[in-house]
Write an enzyme that holds these catalytic residues in place. Structure first.
Site, PDB file in Angstrom:
ATOM      1  CB  CYS A 210     -10.114  -6.570  -4.295  1.00 47.43           C
ATOM      2  SG  CYS A 210      -8.429  -7.216  -4.402  1.00 47.43           S
TER       3      CYS A 210
ATOM      4  CG  ASN B 142      -2.091  -0.984   1.031  1.00 53.25           C
ATOM      5  OD1 ASN B 142      -2.351  -1.478  -0.069  1.00 53.25           O
ATOM      6  ND2 ASN B 142      -2.771  -1.291   2.121  1.00 53.25           N
TER       7      ASN B 142
ATOM      8  CG  ASP C  49      -6.300  -4.415   3.717  1.00 50.12           C
ATOM      9  OD1 ASP C  49      -7.436  -4.532   3.231  1.00 50.12           O
ATOM     10  OD2 ASP C  49      -5.409  -3.733   3.183  1.00 50.12           O
TER      11      ASP C  49
END
Length: 440
Positions: A121, A24, A311
């Site tokens: 996603c 990220n 996450d």
């Protein structure tokens, strides 16, 4: 041909894995190099698909990228940047959402940018309207076409006063990458303040940007006329670290994660210890293991930093299927992130999804028909199953479940996991898992 991963589960994972730079952060750092008038050097770069995508996108725009996979060092020279063909951008972007972050830097360099249809996603609605509205506030002209979106800045980009309806990481990155060379002062309220945001700010400051972060989630950027290059070592990937920690817990194993850092894992580590995991910290990394007692249920809510990261939710849900009692997980960041639980249910987990906010605070998904709360009863005996990977974090969580389950699991769609997990198959094999790869 697509790959099929066959897992014979039921073996504790034991050994060592190495985690490098954050998925990220690293691709966004690469985009930031476009803003410089000199070459940049990035260290601790992982071998993941998202890095490959940005490398290709930079290359077709004239940036010279030199990458040493073994050392994890990358040099980026943006001094001969030019506009790329729209078809080439579309081809190299694939299903990534990263091209949206090229807009500000490319408008500063070339006066225009192009965004193809964006993928990513399937974890919830992640519209780019935040990004487009941000760019319009800076003076950009947005032209939606059949092939994508063309963005230009005929009068240049100017600083703006902005407030995000939700502290979006991507929109905050957009503001930072656009404001640093915009004329005047930009003020962003309700910004994201994740560690990866602070690392990106450190890179931009090193390049010559003037950025102040206030305690009320306000970021102030004073535009400058020129930025140089940077030399920076990325922070380690805290999400990959949490995934391996969860794998140790669910398989009753013991994993040392070399390169891991405690600092950015506070909320995860507190939860990890509450459920029944243990960890040790040294100068080289962190060790995670199952403490030996039955795992304990808990109530968990995801949140933006410094809360429990979304996450981390999916691998933790797998761990909670093995806890002795009823756990509740309330997802407040992505509304459709529980889709991955369908496979866990087929494997024997007891998980019920609810539309209500089953947490201490109502969230923006309440009363909107989203299945964003989960009730998990355990412990469940997991058995092998056929699994098709739905998304990056959910996919790795499926692997964790398959590694803990009794029997055989056949997993397809594993290419998605390579977006954010470096050499994950080799790492799993190195931890003693019984796996094999074949072509379908």
């Amino acid at each position: 041909m697509a790959k099929l991963l066959t897992i014979q589960g039921g073996k504790p994972l034991q050994g060592e894995v190495h985690v490098r730079g954050a998925k990220n952060l690293v691709p966004k750092s690469m985009v930031a190099s476009l803003l410089g008038s000199e070459p940049s050097e990035l260290h601790n770069v992982p071998e993941i698909k998202d890095v490959d995508i940005v490398t290709n996108l930079l290359t077709i725009h004239g940036v010279k990228v030199d990458r040493d996979a073994a050392s994890g060092v990358m040099t980026l020279d943006p001094r001969e940047t030019y506009s790329a063909e729209h078809s080439a951008i579309d081809t190299h972007a694939g299903d990534s959402r990263i091209p949206i972050l090229f807009c500000g830097p490319l408008m500063h360099k070339n006066g225009e940018a192009f965004i193809p249809d964006l993928g990513g996603c399937r974890i919830g609605d992640r519209p780019i309207n935040y990004h487009l509205e941000v760019l319009r506030n800076f003076g950009a002209v947005v032209d939606k076409r059949a092939t994508g979106i063309h963005i230009s800045a005929p009068k240049g980009l100017r600083g703006a006063k902005l407030e995000l309806p939700f502290p979006s990481v991507g929109a905050t990155e957009q503001v930072l990458l656009t404001a640093v060379l915009a004329e005047g002062i930009t003020e962003l309220k309700n910004s994201a303040v994740e560690p990866e945001i602070h690392d990106l700010i450190a890179i931009l400051q090193q390049m010559g940007a003037i950025i102040t972060v206030y305690t009320d989630r306000t970021i102030r950027i004073e535009g400058v006329s020129r930025l140089s290059g940077f030399r920076h070592r990325s922070i380690p990937d805290r999400n990959e670290t949490a995934s391996w920690a969860s794998a140790a817990l669910v398989t009753e194993g013991d994993i040392y994660v070399r390169g891991a850092a405690q600092r950015d894992l506070t909320a995860f580590l507190n939860t990890y210890r509450k459920i029944g995991g243990e960890f040790e910290v040294d100068e080289e990394g962190m060790r995670f293991w199952h403490a030996g007692e039955p795992l304990k249920p808990l109530v968990l809510e995801t949140d933006v930093h410094p809360g429990f990261m979304t996450d981390w939710q999916q691998p933790m849900v797998v761990a909670l299927t093995q806890a002795n009692g009823v756990s509740i997980v309330h997802e407040t960041v992505y509304e459709n992130r529980f889709g991955f639980t369908q496979a866990l249910t087929r494997m024997g987990a007891s998980i019920q999804l609810h539309r209500e906010c089953l947490g201490s605070n109502p969230c923006r998904f309440g009363q909107r028909n989203f299945l964003h709360s989960a009730v998990i009863s355990g412990p469940s005996k997991l058995t092998g199953a056929d699994i098709d990977i739905p998304d990056l974090r959910g996919g790795f969580s499926h692997l964790i479940a398959a590694l803990a389950a009794k029997g055989t699991s056949n997993v397809t769609g594993i290419e998605i996991i390579s977006r954010g997990y470096e050499y994950f198959i080799d790492k799993i094999a190195g931890l003693g898992a019984d796996i094999s790869i074949s072509e379908r």
